[in-house]
Write a protein that holds these residues in place. Sequence first.
Motif, PDB file in Angstrom:
ATOM      1  N   UNK A  10     -35.254   4.715   6.422  1.00 33.76           N
ATOM      2  CA  UNK A  10     -33.782   4.702   6.321  1.00 33.76           C
ATOM      3  C   UNK A  10     -33.346   4.180   4.957  1.00 33.76           C
ATOM      4  N   UNK A  11     -34.103   3.251   4.405  1.00 40.85           N
ATOM      5  CA  UNK A  11     -33.798   2.749   3.057  1.00 40.85           C
ATOM      6  C   UNK A  11     -33.889   3.889   2.052  1.00 40.85           C
ATOM      7  N   UNK A  12     -34.919   4.730   2.172  1.00 41.92           N
ATOM      8  CA  UNK A  12     -35.076   5.868   1.263  1.00 41.92           C
ATOM      9  C   UNK A  12     -33.906   6.833   1.406  1.00 41.92           C
ATOM     10  N   UNK A  13     -33.540   7.159   2.681  1.00 44.19           N
ATOM     11  CA  UNK A  13     -32.412   8.068   2.912  1.00 44.19           C
ATOM     12  C   UNK A  13     -31.118   7.469   2.391  1.00 44.19           C
ATOM     13  N   UNK A  14     -30.984   6.140   2.507  1.00 42.12           N
ATOM     14  CA  UNK A  14     -29.798   5.434   2.040  1.00 42.12           C
ATOM     15  C   UNK A  14     -29.684   5.546   0.516  1.00 42.12           C
ATOM     16  N   UNK A  15     -30.790   5.392  -0.175  1.00 44.84           N
ATOM     17  CA  UNK A  15     -30.778   5.437  -1.639  1.00 44.84           C
ATOM     18  C   UNK A  15     -30.512   6.847  -2.150  1.00 44.84           C
ATOM     19  N   UNK A  16     -30.972   7.867  -1.415  1.00 45.71           N
ATOM     20  CA  UNK A  16     -30.819   9.249  -1.859  1.00 45.71           C
ATOM     21  C   UNK A  16     -29.409   9.789  -1.638  1.00 45.71           C
ATOM     22  N   UNK A  17     -28.609   9.092  -0.830  1.00 49.33           N
ATOM     23  CA  UNK A  17     -27.230   9.532  -0.592  1.00 49.33           C
ATOM     24  C   UNK A  17     -26.372   9.197  -1.804  1.00 49.33           C
ATOM     25  N   UNK A  18     -25.645  10.181  -2.293  1.00 46.35           N
ATOM     26  CA  UNK A  18     -24.814   9.974  -3.476  1.00 46.35           C
ATOM     27  C   UNK A  18     -23.746   8.911  -3.209  1.00 46.35           C
ATOM     28  N   UNK A  19     -23.192   8.897  -1.991  1.00 50.86           N
ATOM     29  CA  UNK A  19     -22.124   7.946  -1.668  1.00 50.86           C
ATOM     30  C   UNK A  19     -22.652   6.530  -1.477  1.00 50.86           C
ATOM     31  N   UNK A  20     -23.943   6.412  -1.094  1.00 53.70           N
ATOM     32  CA  UNK A  20     -24.483   5.097  -0.756  1.00 53.70           C
ATOM     33  C   UNK A  20     -25.424   4.535  -1.812  1.00 53.70           C
ATOM     34  N   UNK A  21     -25.731   5.339  -2.789  1.00 55.63           N
ATOM     35  CA  UNK A  21     -26.760   4.949  -3.762  1.00 55.63           C
ATOM     36  C   UNK A  21     -26.387   3.714  -4.571  1.00 55.63           C
ATOM     37  N   UNK A  22     -25.103   3.427  -4.692  1.00 55.76           N
ATOM     38  CA  UNK A  22     -24.668   2.268  -5.494  1.00 55.76           C
ATOM     39  C   UNK A  22     -24.606   0.978  -4.681  1.00 55.76           C
ATOM     40  N   UNK A  23     -24.881   1.054  -3.375  1.00 50.66           N
ATOM     41  CA  UNK A  23     -24.813  -0.145  -2.528  1.00 50.66           C
ATOM     42  C   UNK A  23     -25.909  -1.126  -2.898  1.00 50.66           C
ATOM     43  N   UNK A  24     -25.609  -2.386  -2.779  1.00 47.12           N
ATOM     44  CA  UNK A  24     -26.567  -3.439  -3.067  1.00 47.12           C
ATOM     45  C   UNK A  24     -27.464  -3.640  -1.847  1.00 47.12           C
ATOM     46  N   UNK A  25     -28.763  -3.350  -1.990  1.00 49.06           N
ATOM     47  CA  UNK A  25     -29.724  -3.486  -0.906  1.00 49.06           C
ATOM     48  C   UNK A  25     -30.725  -4.563  -1.279  1.00 49.06           C
ATOM     49  N   UNK A  26     -30.942  -5.534  -0.375  1.00 47.31           N
ATOM     50  CA  UNK A  26     -31.851  -6.656  -0.628  1.00 47.31           C
ATOM     51  C   UNK A  26     -32.867  -6.737   0.498  1.00 47.31           C
ATOM     52  N   UNK A  27     -33.877  -7.561   0.296  1.00 51.97           N
ATOM     53  CA  UNK A  27     -34.867  -7.788   1.353  1.00 51.97           C
ATOM     54  C   UNK A  27     -34.206  -8.517   2.511  1.00 51.97           C
TER      55      UNK A  27
END
Length: 687
Positions: free
Chosen positions: A127-144
């Motif tokens: 899901x992290x990979x799919x999240x990063x590949x989304x143009x709308x979601x790619x700028x979101x800050x994702x942390x451990x």
Amino acid sequence: MAEAHVDNRSFKCLICLHECNTPRQLPCFHTFCTGCLDTYINSEYVTEDNRTYFPCPVCESPCYRHDKNAPVSSWAGSFPRNQLFASSTFKETESGQTFCHGCLTDDEENVASFWCKACSEALCQPCRVAHRRSKLLSTHKVIAIDEVSKTDIRMPVSIVNTCPRHTGKTIEVYCHNHNALCCVLCVTLSHRMCTQVSSLEDTTMMFSLDLIECELGKMKDESKTIVEEDENKLTTLEDDYQKMTSNMAMMIKKAKDKMGDLHQRFQTGLDVTYRRHRESLHERLRTNRIFQANIENTNQLMRVVKEKNPVVDIFIVTEQSKTQLLSHVRRLQQKTGDKHNTFELKIRYDDVLEKVNNVMTTVGRLEVSSSLSSSSQDSLTSIRQIIDTLHTTSSVTSFSESTSSSDMLSDVGHVAVPSSSIAPRIDVWTGSLSLVKSVHKGSIGGLVTPWLTGGVFIEGEGLLATDYNNKKLLLFDDSYEYLRHYDMDNSPIDITRGFEPNQLLMTQTNGSIIRCTFRDGVLTTVDSIRSYPSQWGIDTLGDNVLIGTDYSVKISTSDFKQVSSIPNLSYSTYVAASTRGLLCHRDEDVIVCRSRDGTEVFRHMCKGIKQPRGIVVDQDGNVYVCGMKSGDIHLISHDGFKDRILLPRMSGITQPFAVVLHPTRQEIIVTSRRENVAFEVYKFCDQ
């Protein structure tokens, strides 16, 4: 869609009453475990007229499958997941790790490794990979995820703000007259006569969450009191059952022991008497057998002497035999002359034993006295008052829609006459009835005295009543003033709402049912359906039609194909449907409540009632009945456990025939059987 966060608390499935696992929400807003719902659907689904559905386990609203070709086994999973319920049942692995929120939405449990601050969602690696590949979601800050506090790991909840009645329309308006959330189509089609309608923005300015939480807290406490009371009463009932079982077994054992002792004593006496008389008969029998043998010997001796001896010898033997026989006869007389040879044994049973065998039909009479405890009654009253308080606030429908509007409020389509103000409801079990209005036959007209045998309230129009004697339908306004009449070809008997907006169904004396529409004061006949001879009452229950005939109740589909027939012993049968999915009818002087399949729920005999006729059920399931010959109106509770005489007598009516309930004003309309007063209106008020 509006977003909100829900605290980590669990919801309960309304079938198993445990934590709701993979919650699925039905169109009526009730939510259940997917597994519980699947088991229920497979056992309760119904197929009628090429339509397959199942009733909601709580409110019995019909629920239809989304895909007509889908197998029954897939229905439960096709209903939408209740995110409000799902988000509150926070899931972790045994080691305390968090499951991926995105995977949980599809009922998958995968351990999360990441956290999106913008979405406030836990993510697994895919899901992290799919999240990063989304143009709308790619700028979101994702942390451990290890960097996130457990208190922050809460899934955002999407609250549905679309109209449940009109696909694609958003809820924008609130109707204060009916406490209903509406879209623009709802207002246009169902609330055009309502006077208090405002936008959600204006309505929420009066929103008081503190008040709602306070009232719900009170209701929770009261419901807890009722549950605890019922649990205690159930324990008491179980204890009573065990004690009664033990006491009855002990009593029966004592009775058996006593009977066994008496039996033994009787048998001993019988044995002694039998042996004594048997010995007497044996002794007598031996004496008689000896005498018989002596006679036979003498006869044989005489034949032998006669053949071989001279006459002198014969004479001597004869005289000797005579002397011997005389001696035997004397001894026989002495031994048997006064001894009986007939002994007939008879028994005269004790009166008590006779009663046990011939009269006694039971070892004891089971008596049950039932009542509603004062604490539970007080709690129910408090809950009713809390509901009334919630009704008077602008946020009541937000609450009712989130639980179940079918439980808290009447469906908008069944509210006939809108009220401009909301008054607290009077408890029908403690309140009294006061006469509001008497309508004299002279104010109606007609060639003969009117006989109003049924009636129905129509939104924005008033009361439409059937005049059996004059073959008319009579229309009265909201103040029960006579407006106009509509001529009919045959005498109308009873009338009820149909299945479409503005549709009415009406029984007639010629054995036909008239399907018509009533809109803006215009009555239009759609068609006439030949039904049953001698039909009387009519009502609708879900998608079924209930028809009361002489000596039966017929249940038909909406297109009048008979499903079943319930026999009874009454003519002029009236029927009434309950919001609880039940039906009520008379059976001679008894009122019977049944489920839709005909199973009897309860059978109640009101004290003093004679020849009940009109019957109707209110929104709480209470049953109102006219006693035509007893001249009174009775009230029966929804469970049949109690009753009350609402009106022992009326002002100008001696033979009440039909009863109609006003949908919003707690008013009862009682019609007469051809009397000078056509009908009277009574209103509930405090004692």
